[in-house]
Design an enzyme around this catalytic site. Structure first.
Site, PDB file in Angstrom:
ATOM      1  N   GLY A  91       0.807  -1.222   0.000  1.00 28.30           N
ATOM      2  CA  GLY A  91       0.000   0.000   0.000  1.00 28.30           C
ATOM      3  C   GLY A  91       0.834   1.263   0.000  1.00 28.30           C
ATOM      4  N   GLY A 147       2.204   4.995   1.676  1.00 29.06           N
ATOM      5  CA  GLY A 147       2.668   5.482   2.973  1.00 29.06           C
ATOM      6  C   GLY A 147       4.083   5.047   3.284  1.00 29.06           C
ATOM      7  CB  VAL A 175       4.455   1.906   7.655  1.00 30.47           C
ATOM      8  CG1 VAL A 175       4.691   0.541   8.255  1.00 30.47           C
ATOM      9  CG2 VAL A 175       4.485   2.968   8.749  1.00 30.47           C
ATOM     10  CD  GLU A 184      -4.374   0.767  -5.089  1.00 30.14           C
ATOM     11  OE1 GLU A 184      -5.278   0.099  -4.608  1.00 30.14           O
ATOM     12  OE2 GLU A 184      -3.932   1.793  -4.559  1.00 30.14           O
ATOM     13  N   GLY A 216      -7.357   1.294  -2.148  1.00 33.76           N
ATOM     14  CA  GLY A 216      -7.500  -0.095  -2.584  1.00 33.76           C
ATOM     15  C   GLY A 216      -7.413  -1.089  -1.446  1.00 33.76           C
ATOM     16  CE  LYS A 231      -0.898  13.102  14.996  1.00 30.71           C
ATOM     17  NZ  LYS A 231      -0.159  13.556  13.823  1.00 30.71           N
TER      18      LYS A 231
HETATM   19  O1  0RQ Z   1       0.043  11.928  10.829  1.00 30.26           O
HETATM   20  O2  0RQ Z   1       1.419  13.088   9.195  1.00 30.26           O
HETATM   21  O3  0RQ Z   1       0.176  14.365  10.964  1.00 30.26           O
HETATM   22  O4  0RQ Z   1       2.155  12.941  11.578  1.00 30.26           O
HETATM   23  O5  0RQ Z   1      -1.443   9.341  10.382  1.00 30.26           O
HETATM   24  O6  0RQ Z   1       0.873   7.912   9.680  1.00 30.26           O
HETATM   25  O7  0RQ Z   1       2.497   6.324  10.667  1.00 30.26           O
HETATM   26  O8  0RQ Z   1       3.286   7.986   8.864  1.00 30.26           O
HETATM   27  O9  0RQ Z   1       1.773   6.013   8.351  1.00 30.26           O
HETATM   28  O10 0RQ Z   1       2.252   7.086   6.047  1.00 30.26           O
HETATM   29  O11 0RQ Z   1       2.044   4.588   6.488  1.00 30.26           O
HETATM   30  O12 0RQ Z   1       0.021   6.092   6.570  1.00 30.26           O
HETATM   31  C1  0RQ Z   1      -3.277   4.476   7.248  1.00 30.26           C
HETATM   32  C2  0RQ Z   1      -2.825   6.860   6.681  1.00 30.26           C
HETATM   33  C3  0RQ Z   1      -0.927   5.274   7.214  1.00 30.26           C
HETATM   34  C4  0RQ Z   1      -2.161   5.031   5.042  1.00 30.26           C
HETATM   35  C5  0RQ Z   1      -2.307   5.428   6.548  1.00 30.26           C
HETATM   36  C6  0RQ Z   1      -1.293   9.639  11.789  1.00 30.26           C
HETATM   37  C7  0RQ Z   1       0.195   9.826  11.956  1.00 30.26           C
HETATM   38  C8  0RQ Z   1       0.533  10.597  10.697  1.00 30.26           C
HETATM   39  C9  0RQ Z   1       0.351   8.866   8.829  1.00 30.26           C
HETATM   40  P1  0RQ Z   1       1.034  13.190  10.633  1.00 30.26           P
HETATM   41  P2  0RQ Z   1       2.224   7.100   9.423  1.00 30.26           P
HETATM   42  P3  0RQ Z   1       1.614   5.953   6.780  1.00 30.26           P
HETATM   43  C10 0RQ Z   1      -3.395   0.938  -1.521  1.00 30.26           C
HETATM   44  C11 0RQ Z   1      -3.632   0.887  -0.049  1.00 30.26           C
HETATM   45  C12 0RQ Z   1      -5.464   3.774   3.524  1.00 30.26           C
HETATM   46  C13 0RQ Z   1      -5.400   3.470   2.042  1.00 30.26           C
HETATM   47  C14 0RQ Z   1      -4.641   2.224   1.710  1.00 30.26           C
HETATM   48  C15 0RQ Z   1      -3.496   5.071   4.296  1.00 30.26           C
HETATM   49  C16 0RQ Z   1      -0.363   9.942   9.645  1.00 30.26           C
HETATM   50  O13 0RQ Z   1      -1.633   3.740   4.958  1.00 30.26           O
HETATM   51  O14 0RQ Z   1      -3.951   6.110   3.847  1.00 30.26           O
HETATM   52  O15 0RQ Z   1      -4.266   1.425   2.556  1.00 30.26           O
HETATM   53  N1  0RQ Z   1      -4.163   3.894   4.145  1.00 30.26           N
HETATM   54  N2  0RQ Z   1      -4.423   2.016   0.436  1.00 30.26           N
HETATM   55  O16 0RQ Z   1       0.481  10.520  13.137  1.00 30.26           O
HETATM   56  C17 0RQ Z   1      -4.354   9.393  14.963  1.00 30.26           C
HETATM   57  C18 0RQ Z   1      -3.898   7.104  15.034  1.00 30.26           C
HETATM   58  C19 0RQ Z   1      -2.917   7.299  14.000  1.00 30.26           C
HETATM   59  C20 0RQ Z   1      -2.753   8.592  13.514  1.00 30.26           C
HETATM   60  C21 0RQ Z   1      -1.395   7.231  12.446  1.00 30.26           C
HETATM   61  N3  0RQ Z   1      -4.130   5.890  15.537  1.00 30.26           N
HETATM   62  N4  0RQ Z   1      -4.587   8.167  15.461  1.00 30.26           N
HETATM   63  N5  0RQ Z   1      -3.454   9.642  13.981  1.00 30.26           N
HETATM   64  N6  0RQ Z   1      -1.796   8.509  12.561  1.00 30.26           N
HETATM   65  N7  0RQ Z   1      -2.070   6.478  13.329  1.00 30.26           N
HETATM   66  C22 0RQ Z   1      -2.908   2.294  -2.111  1.00 30.26           C
HETATM   67  C23 0RQ Z   1      -4.042   3.229  -2.464  1.00 30.26           C
HETATM   68  O17 0RQ Z   1      -5.131   2.954  -2.166  1.00 30.26           O
HETATM   69  C24 0RQ Z   1      -3.826   4.437  -3.243  1.00 30.26           C
END
Ligand code: 0RQ
Length: 502
Positions: A268, A270, A272, A293, A387, A407
């Site tokens: 996916g 991001g 991570v 994707e 996705g 955070k």
């Molecule tokens: O926020 O940027 O303000 O610091 O979420 O978090 O840990 O950098 O993680 O970049 O891997 O994104 C789920 C958003 C993770 C992404 C998600 C806050 C955290 C940070 C980002 P800041 P990280 P990542 C196919 C797959 C859905 C779509 C998908 C995503 C920001 O993976 O959009 O999977 N997934 N598509 O601080 C509050 C919590 C938090 C939180 C993280 N529990 N509560 N804030 N954050 N956990 C590809 C496509 O579909 C296109």
């Protein structure tokens, strides 16, 4: 004649972006190209934003419905959101300005599965598409279009729209010709046929997009880069997540549940997810294939070091350095990368048949394995489901990955009950944090709770989670399938909203 526009008919339609946007009317439904910052139109959105601002200065309301492949960039979603030009938007967004507009209630956002977006359009669920605005690399003499750095929903937008505006981007390498596979076999129920794809490397469609030249109202030339966002450097947390995941895959191979080249991987968006790919690169795996994707920098690393033989995707999602590396070696990548429509890259039939290993980020998971990928504290959207649902539900094996806290430790990614559900406990198989990995396969809810708390939760939150489960189990001895304390289940989120700490 312009080397990129060799079609005599479409060559006569070249105009400025300002002239092109005269074809877009208030209230129009507009389908734009673009997927994870690649292949989105670069000039028309800005010109449209200016037109909307001018209209508003005259006291006229001007908003469009905007449909895309997935996320675009500040110079597409961003400029339109700043101009308050968007009324309704689907499917996936990661632009911060647009996110603010959605969360303030100004933009209606339809967070649909990416594999559904094109077919729902074909089914007529979203109404008529008035205009398509699609970036291409070149227009051939017979009017066929060389796609650019993403394919996304472009085929559907070009087929369905009443009017088409093409942006020919001279920045996109002309050598992209041959990197695409556009499937034209999609019929509607009850006439659908099986999609004859049995291997990620297989071509089943055309190299080009088609468009009825009579619908093309304008061709705009640009010379602008894609968004090319940089990834965060790998930190200790993401390296540990990747290590847990790679160890687990090795154990699956040793247990004969997977071939040594694994099954095709999906990764996916991001930071991570990108780090997990880097982890695979450090592993002993080789000869892998990707059916995914987005092709991020991490995938290029895997192709370069021989871990990966082939990658099928719908879009690039590279950093500046990744783009340079791709462009410098584009001839070597030809035949190893194929970009397809998102209908095909995310197709449930194909994901299930190929038996994908799917790895996606999450916001939070609960002790029973429900996953929230999209909402912060239940109500504010982050990006969208993208996705992740297409892949998770249909995967051979799926992983949801996240740091165990967010955070600075104020938020636990493992909570008693998720504040929003994207992937239910019935879909979710493995949860991975830097603390470890919870393998939920074959576990009943109460056993899942133990596995998640002991393996994936941060130690600072484990006692409170154990206490929650124990009290929930004691509270209603005749309701022990999925024990909850309903008055407390979301209290961690409420506490964060009130005190800034869970
Ligand atoms: O926020 O940027 O303000 O610091 O979420 O978090 O840990 O950098 O993680 O970049 O891997 O994104 C789920 C958003 C993770 C992404 C998600 C806050 C955290 C940070 C980002 P800041 P990280 P990542 C196919 C797959 C859905 C779509 C998908 C995503 C920001 O993976 O959009 O999977 N997934 N598509 O601080 C509050 C919590 C938090 C939180 C993280 N529990 N509560 N804030 N954050 N956990 C590809 C496509 O579909 C296109």
């Amino acid at each position: 004649m312009n080397a990129r526009i060799t079609c005599p008919v479409l060559g006569t339609k070249v105009v400025s972006a300002e002239e092109a946007v005269a074809h877009i009317r208030p209230g129009d439904r507009v389908g734009m190209s673009g997927f994870t910052g690649a292949g989105y139109p670069k000039a028309v959105p800005r010109a449209l934003a200016d037109r909307v601002r001018a209209a508003r200065a005259r006291g006229e309301e001007f908003r469009i419905d905007l449909w895309t492949g997935a996320s675009t960039a500040p110079d597409a979603d961003g400029v339109l959101a700043e101009a308050h030009a968007i009324g309704r938007r689907l499917p996936y967004n990661s632009d911060p300005t647009l996110r603010r507009e959605i969360n303030s209630g100004e933009v209606e956002y339809l967070d649909v599965h990416l594999s559904h977006s094109a077919q729902h359009m074909w089914f007529g669920f979203y109404g008529n598409l008035d205009v398509a605005v699609v970036e291409v690399t070149a227009i051939l003499p017979d009017g066929r279009l060389v796609p650019s750095s993403s394919v996304g929903n472009n085929k559907t937008w070009l087929d369905q729209a009443d009017k088409v505006i093409l942006e020919v981007n001279h920045w996109q390498p002309r050598e992209l010709e041959g990197f695409h596979d556009v499937y034209y076999g999609t019929a509607l129920p009850p006439y659908r046929q099986p999609i004859e794809l049995t291997d990620p490397t297989q071509r089943i469609g055309d190299q080009y997009l088609r468009v009825d030249p009579r619908k093309v109202v304008a061709v705009v030339e640009t010379h602008s880069p894609d968004r090319n966002a940089a990834f965060s450097p790998l930190d200790e947390t993401s390296i540990k997540i990747a290590e847990h995941l790679v160890d687990f895959l090795q154990a699956e191979v040793a247990a004969d549940r997977m071939p040594k080249e694994l099954l095709p991987i999906q990764s996916g968006v991001g930071n991570v997810a990108n780090a997990v790919l880097a982890g695979l690169s450090r592993s002993t795996f080789s000869g892998l294939a990707a059916f995914t994707e987005v092709l991020q920098d991490g995938m290029l690393d895997l192709l370069d070091d021989g871990t990966l033989d082939f990658a099928s995707a719908t879009s690039f999602g590279l950093s500046d350095a990744g783009v340079k590396r791709f462009m410098d070696n584009i001839a070597d990548y030809k035949g190893k990368i194929l970009l397809r429509t998102e209908e095909i890259s995310n197709h449930p039939e194909l994901i299930r048949r190929l038996g994908l290993i799917c790895m996606n980020g999450m916001i939070e998971a609960d002790i029973y394995g429900n996953v929230n990928s999209t909402h912060v504290m239940g109500s504010s959207i982050m990006n969208g489901i993208g996705g992740s649902g297409d892949f998770a539900r249909n995967a051979y094996l799926n992983f949801f990955v996240s740091p165990s806290t967010a955070k600075g430790g104020a938020i636990s990614a493992i909570v008693p009950m998720v504040s929003h559900v994207d992937h239910t406990e019935h879909d979710v198989m493995v949860i991975v944090t830097e603390q470890g990995l919870a393998d939920l396969r074959g576990l009943s809810p109460r056993k899942r709770a133990r596995a998640i708390i002991e393996n994936a939760a941060h130690p600072d939150y484990r006692d409170a989670l154990r206490d929650y489960v124990e009290r929930a189990e004691a509270a209603r001895p005749n309701a022990l399938h999925t024990p909850h304390l309903l008055d407390e289940a979301l209290s961690w989120h409420q506490r964060f909203l009130e005190t800034g700490h869970m």
